[in-house]
Each structure stands twice: as C-alpha cells, then as structure tokens.
Design a protein around this motif. Structure first.
Motif, short mmCIF file in Angstrom:
data_model
loop_
_atom_site.label_atom_id
_atom_site.label_comp_id
_atom_site.label_asym_id
_atom_site.label_seq_id
_atom_site.Cartn_x
_atom_site.Cartn_y
_atom_site.Cartn_z
N SER A 184 4.92 8.52 66.04
CA SER A 184 4.06 7.39 66.42
C SER A 184 4.40 6.14 65.62
CB SER A 184 2.59 7.76 66.22
OG SER A 184 2.36 8.02 64.85
N ASN A 185 5.50 6.20 64.88
CA ASN A 185 5.88 5.08 64.03
C ASN A 185 7.29 4.61 64.36
OD1 ASN A 185 5.32 3.26 61.95
ND2 ASN A 185 4.44 4.87 60.67
N TYR A 186 7.80 3.69 63.55
CA TYR A 186 9.15 3.17 63.71
C TYR A 186 9.88 3.28 62.39
CZ TYR A 186 7.77 1.25 68.19
OH TYR A 186 7.35 1.11 69.48
N ARG A 187 11.22 3.29 62.48
CA ARG A 187 12.05 3.29 61.27
C ARG A 187 13.28 2.44 61.52
NH1 ARG A 187 14.59 9.38 61.66
NH2 ARG A 187 15.73 8.93 63.55
N LEU A 188 13.99 2.15 60.46
CA LEU A 188 15.22 1.38 60.58
C LEU A 188 16.28 2.22 61.27
CD1 LEU A 188 15.38 -0.26 57.04
CD2 LEU A 188 14.72 -1.36 59.18
N ALA A 189 17.12 1.56 62.01
CA ALA A 189 18.28 2.24 62.62
C ALA A 189 19.52 1.75 61.89
CB ALA A 189 18.32 1.94 64.11
N ARG A 221 8.63 -7.18 70.42
CA ARG A 221 9.59 -8.24 70.09
C ARG A 221 10.40 -7.87 68.85
NH1 ARG A 221 8.77 -11.99 66.44
NH2 ARG A 221 6.52 -11.71 66.47
N LEU A 222 9.72 -7.40 67.81
CA LEU A 222 10.41 -7.05 66.56
C LEU A 222 11.27 -5.79 66.72
CD1 LEU A 222 7.53 -7.81 64.04
CD2 LEU A 222 9.66 -9.11 64.36
N VAL A 223 10.78 -4.82 67.47
CA VAL A 223 11.54 -3.59 67.70
C VAL A 223 12.85 -3.92 68.41
CG1 VAL A 223 11.56 -1.46 69.09
CG2 VAL A 223 9.58 -2.00 67.65
N ARG A 224 12.79 -4.77 69.43
CA ARG A 224 14.01 -5.16 70.16
C ARG A 224 14.95 -6.00 69.28
NH1 ARG A 224 10.35 -6.23 74.17
NH2 ARG A 224 10.54 -8.46 73.83
N PRO A 265 17.69 -7.06 54.94
CA PRO A 265 16.36 -7.39 54.40
C PRO A 265 15.41 -7.88 55.50
CG PRO A 265 18.08 -8.33 53.00
CD PRO A 265 18.75 -7.75 54.21
N GLU A 266 15.96 -8.61 56.47
CA GLU A 266 15.11 -9.09 57.58
C GLU A 266 14.58 -7.92 58.40
OE1 GLU A 266 18.28 -10.19 57.09
OE2 GLU A 266 17.94 -12.21 56.35
N ALA A 267 15.42 -6.93 58.65
CA ALA A 267 15.00 -5.75 59.41
C ALA A 267 13.94 -4.97 58.63
CB ALA A 267 16.19 -4.86 59.74
#
Length: 159
Positions: free
Chosen positions: A119-124, A107-110, A129-131
């Motif tokens: 194996s992780n995520y980063r900002l695009a 949900r948060l990724v979308r 600040p919310e992201a």
C-alpha cells in the motif's frame, strides 16, 4: 369531457397526493370545487414539510430548497435542510481534497518513477535526492489522503 376531468382531478385525494410530493398547489380547479382539493393539498404539504429526514437529504445533496415549505411556517424543516447543506458541503470538500491528494501522489509517482510496494511506494532506479524528497512527499500525501478518507467515511455515516 373537460368538466368531468376537472371533477375527477380536483378531489381531496389528488390534492393530498400533489402536496405529499412537494409540488406547488395548482390553480386549475374552479372555485366551486377547489375547497376539498386545497384541503387535501394542505394536508399533504404539511406531511411533506414535516419530513426532516427528506429536508436533510435535499440539503446534503445540494438540491434546491422547496418553495412549498416556507421557513416561517416550517422552521424545523428549514433547519434540517441547513444541517444537510453543512454536511453535504463538508462531504464535497473532502472529496475534492482526496482527489487533489491522489493527483499529487500520481504526479510524483510518474515524475520520479516510484514503485508501488503493497500500500506504499518506494524508490526504483531513480535514487536522486529529488526522488527521495518526492517519496517523502508521496508518503505525506498518502497519510493526508487516508485521514481525509476516514473523515469522509465519518461524514457519510453520521448523515
């Protein structure tokens, strides 16, 4: 016909087979040939109700407790069944929590268009600040999911 069928069915070996399968004692056999059949069933039933591994598996897999194994006569079978239920309930709870953590991550990724990086995520592109807060939450959900998966592995391998 019918009588020959009863004579071939109402034997010790057939009773043993039915009892070993955990099935109820059928009342089809006439009184005069029932004794050997019943003795076979009782022997098979004792075997069935002494198999604690099977009892544990039934409990773990959330199957009904077999009525042919009354706890008063087979307390170890009933105890193994209950241990299996505890493990099975833990496994099912962990699976639900893992699914919930995955849903939260997705949900948060979308929502914040986070990018997978190994194996992780980063900002695009979204660096609000919310992201950034969502990215922290995703990482926290990932750590929780990893702990739950480790616990699930332990629960499955110990059973």
């Amino acid at each position: 016909g019918h009588r020959e069928g009863l004579n071939s069915f109402c034997t010790y070996d057939v009773g043993l087979n039915i009892g070993t399968q955990g099935r109820q004692l059928p009342s089809i056999c006439p009184q005069e040939i029932r004794e050997d059949f019943t003795k076979g069933w009782q022997t098979g039933n004792r075997r069935y109700c002494s198999n604690e591994t099977h009892a544990f598996t039934l409990g773990r897999d959330d199957k009904s407790y077999p009525q042919v194994c009354p706890a008063a006569h087979f307390p170890h079978y009933q105890q193994a069944y209950e241990r299996g239920r505890v493990v099975g309930n833990r496994i099912r709870r962990l699976e639900r929590e893992i699914s919930q953590a995955k849903r939260n991550i997705n949900r948060l990724v979308r929502r914040y268009e986070l990018r997978r990086h190994g194996s992780n995520y980063r900002l695009a592109e979204n660096r609000s600040p919310e992201a950034r807060e969502a990215l922290k939450d995703v990482r926290q959900f990932q750590r929780r999911k990893n702990r739950l998966e480790s616990d699930l592995f332990d629960a499955r391998t110990r059973s």
